[in-house]
Design an enzyme around this catalytic site. Structure first.
Site, PDB file in Angstrom:
ATOM      1  N   ASP A 167     -53.621  49.288 -34.557  1.00 28.00           N
ATOM      2  CA  ASP A 167     -52.217  49.698 -34.584  1.00 28.00           C
ATOM      3  C   ASP A 167     -51.433  48.850 -35.569  1.00 28.00           C
ATOM      4  O   ASP A 167     -50.251  49.100 -35.799  1.00 28.00           O
ATOM      5  CB  ASP A 167     -51.593  49.528 -33.194  1.00 28.00           C
ATOM      6  CG  ASP A 167     -51.573  48.066 -32.778  1.00 28.00           C
ATOM      7  OD1 ASP A 167     -52.676  47.459 -32.693  1.00 28.00           O
ATOM      8  OD2 ASP A 167     -50.481  47.509 -32.562  1.00 28.00           O
ATOM      9  N   THR A 198     -59.328  53.688 -26.920  1.00 27.80           N
ATOM     10  CA  THR A 198     -59.427  52.425 -26.200  1.00 27.80           C
ATOM     11  C   THR A 198     -58.206  52.305 -25.289  1.00 27.80           C
ATOM     12  O   THR A 198     -57.269  53.100 -25.363  1.00 27.80           O
ATOM     13  CB  THR A 198     -59.449  51.227 -27.162  1.00 27.80           C
ATOM     14  OG1 THR A 198     -58.128  51.017 -27.686  1.00 27.80           O
ATOM     15  CG2 THR A 198     -60.421  51.455 -28.311  1.00 27.80           C
ATOM     16  N   GLU A 199     -58.200  51.260 -24.457  1.00 27.96           N
ATOM     17  CA  GLU A 199     -57.039  51.028 -23.595  1.00 27.96           C
ATOM     18  C   GLU A 199     -55.777  50.798 -24.423  1.00 27.96           C
ATOM     19  O   GLU A 199     -54.718  51.350 -24.131  1.00 27.96           O
ATOM     20  CB  GLU A 199     -57.286  49.808 -22.696  1.00 27.96           C
ATOM     21  CG  GLU A 199     -58.414  49.968 -21.702  1.00 27.96           C
ATOM     22  CD  GLU A 199     -59.757  49.538 -22.268  1.00 27.96           C
ATOM     23  OE1 GLU A 199     -60.732  49.505 -21.503  1.00 27.96           O
ATOM     24  OE2 GLU A 199     -59.834  49.242 -23.477  1.00 27.96           O
ATOM     25  N   TYR A 200     -55.901  49.969 -25.453  1.00 27.13           N
ATOM     26  CA  TYR A 200     -54.748  49.684 -26.305  1.00 27.13           C
ATOM     27  C   TYR A 200     -54.292  50.933 -27.049  1.00 27.13           C
ATOM     28  O   TYR A 200     -53.090  51.190 -27.186  1.00 27.13           O
ATOM     29  CB  TYR A 200     -55.078  48.580 -27.311  1.00 27.13           C
ATOM     30  CG  TYR A 200     -55.049  47.189 -26.732  1.00 27.13           C
ATOM     31  CD1 TYR A 200     -53.877  46.662 -26.198  1.00 27.13           C
ATOM     32  CD2 TYR A 200     -56.192  46.392 -26.725  1.00 27.13           C
ATOM     33  CE1 TYR A 200     -53.839  45.378 -25.680  1.00 27.13           C
ATOM     34  CE2 TYR A 200     -56.173  45.109 -26.200  1.00 27.13           C
ATOM     35  CZ  TYR A 200     -54.985  44.612 -25.677  1.00 27.13           C
ATOM     36  OH  TYR A 200     -54.961  43.341 -25.159  1.00 27.13           O
ATOM     37  N   GLU A 201     -55.232  51.693 -27.542  1.00 26.97           N
ATOM     38  CA  GLU A 201     -54.887  52.911 -28.277  1.00 26.97           C
ATOM     39  C   GLU A 201     -54.098  53.866 -27.401  1.00 26.97           C
ATOM     40  O   GLU A 201     -53.107  54.474 -27.837  1.00 26.97           O
ATOM     41  CB  GLU A 201     -56.169  53.573 -28.774  1.00 26.97           C
ATOM     42  CG  GLU A 201     -55.945  54.806 -29.613  1.00 26.97           C
ATOM     43  CD  GLU A 201     -57.243  55.364 -30.171  1.00 26.97           C
ATOM     44  OE1 GLU A 201     -57.193  56.402 -30.851  1.00 26.97           O
ATOM     45  OE2 GLU A 201     -58.306  54.761 -29.910  1.00 26.97           O
ATOM     46  N   ASP A 230     -57.615  41.275 -32.675  1.00 30.83           N
ATOM     47  CA  ASP A 230     -56.490  40.372 -32.932  1.00 30.83           C
ATOM     48  C   ASP A 230     -56.233  40.310 -34.437  1.00 30.83           C
ATOM     49  O   ASP A 230     -57.151  40.026 -35.215  1.00 30.83           O
ATOM     50  CB  ASP A 230     -56.837  38.972 -32.406  1.00 30.83           C
ATOM     51  CG  ASP A 230     -55.638  38.031 -32.372  1.00 30.83           C
ATOM     52  OD1 ASP A 230     -54.755  38.140 -33.254  1.00 30.83           O
ATOM     53  OD2 ASP A 230     -55.583  37.175 -31.469  1.00 30.83           O
TER      54      ASP A 230
END
Length: 213
Positions: free
Chosen positions: A154, A191-194, A118
């Site tokens: 990001d 990662t999932e977000y990546e 975050d």
């Protein structure tokens, strides 16, 4: 982002003490015995749904990995994957990273991963950023001499802040990338977000920061 509550998540985590380690403070200074070997230990703070650490545990079977995630409804997803994979070099803690000094002894960890944390963009929330100097103080204590932090995000603002934080702390920076997926880096585990962000064409920022002896 509002987290979706999964009923029974806490109970599910408690049913698998060999994967989700209960009372981790009891293992402080003794994590190599928990894994049953003398391999180096790497920790991911804010491990999310576990995709990164599961991938890393496959790629590096001679490294022990521990993921820390405080949200039950998120960590239960990591548990589901971990049960299928059956990785002996992978454990998780359902804990808050703010308590990390109670889990690990001095110089017990060789590397820390911070992935897509975050950004806490408001100035008044600076102390909550996982690359804030207060957290760096804790990381330095549990890391070995010349221990490293590997950081991905990001968020350009958080990346710039983190570079300044690492440098201001006296750390040395290595492999700084402003566009990771065009850098030619080998062995990157997403990662999932990546995965999600890269599909949208968004830049991924990455760096390695090493504490000086």
């Amino acid at each position: 982002m509002r987290l979706r509550n999964i009923p029974g998540a806490k109970e599910s985590l408690q049913q698998h003490p060999s994967i989700i380690i209960p009372n981790p403070s009891e293992n402080k200074g003794n994590w190599k015995a928990v894994f049953g070997n003398d391999n180096p230990i790497h920790v991911e703070v804010g491990t999310g749904k576990g995709q990164f650490l599961i991938g890393m545990s496959k790629l590096h079977p001679n490294v022990n990995f521990i993921g820390i995630e405080k949200y039950d409804s998120v960590l239960v997803r990591a548990l589901e994957q971990a049960k299928e994979e059956e990785r002996p070099n992978l454990k998780f803690l359902n804990e808050d990273v703010e308590d990390i000094l109670t889990f690990f002894e001095k110089a017990e960890i060789e590397r820390i991963f911070i992935n897509f944390t975050d950004p806490w963009p408001k100035n008044r929330h600076e102390k909550r950023r996982l690359t804030y100097k207060g957290f760096l103080d804790m990381y330095k204590q549990i890391l070995v001499k010349n221990g490293e932090i590997h950081f991905k995000t990001d968020n350009q603002g958080l990346f710039e802040y983190s570079l300044e934080s690492f440098s201001g702390y006296g750390m040395t920076l290595h492999h700084v990338s402003l566009d990771l997926h065009r850098s030619g880096m080998e062995g990157n585990v997403m990662t999932e977000y990546e995965q999600k962000f890269s599909r949208k064409g968004m830049r991924i920022y990455r760096c390695e920061a090493k504490f000086r002896a």
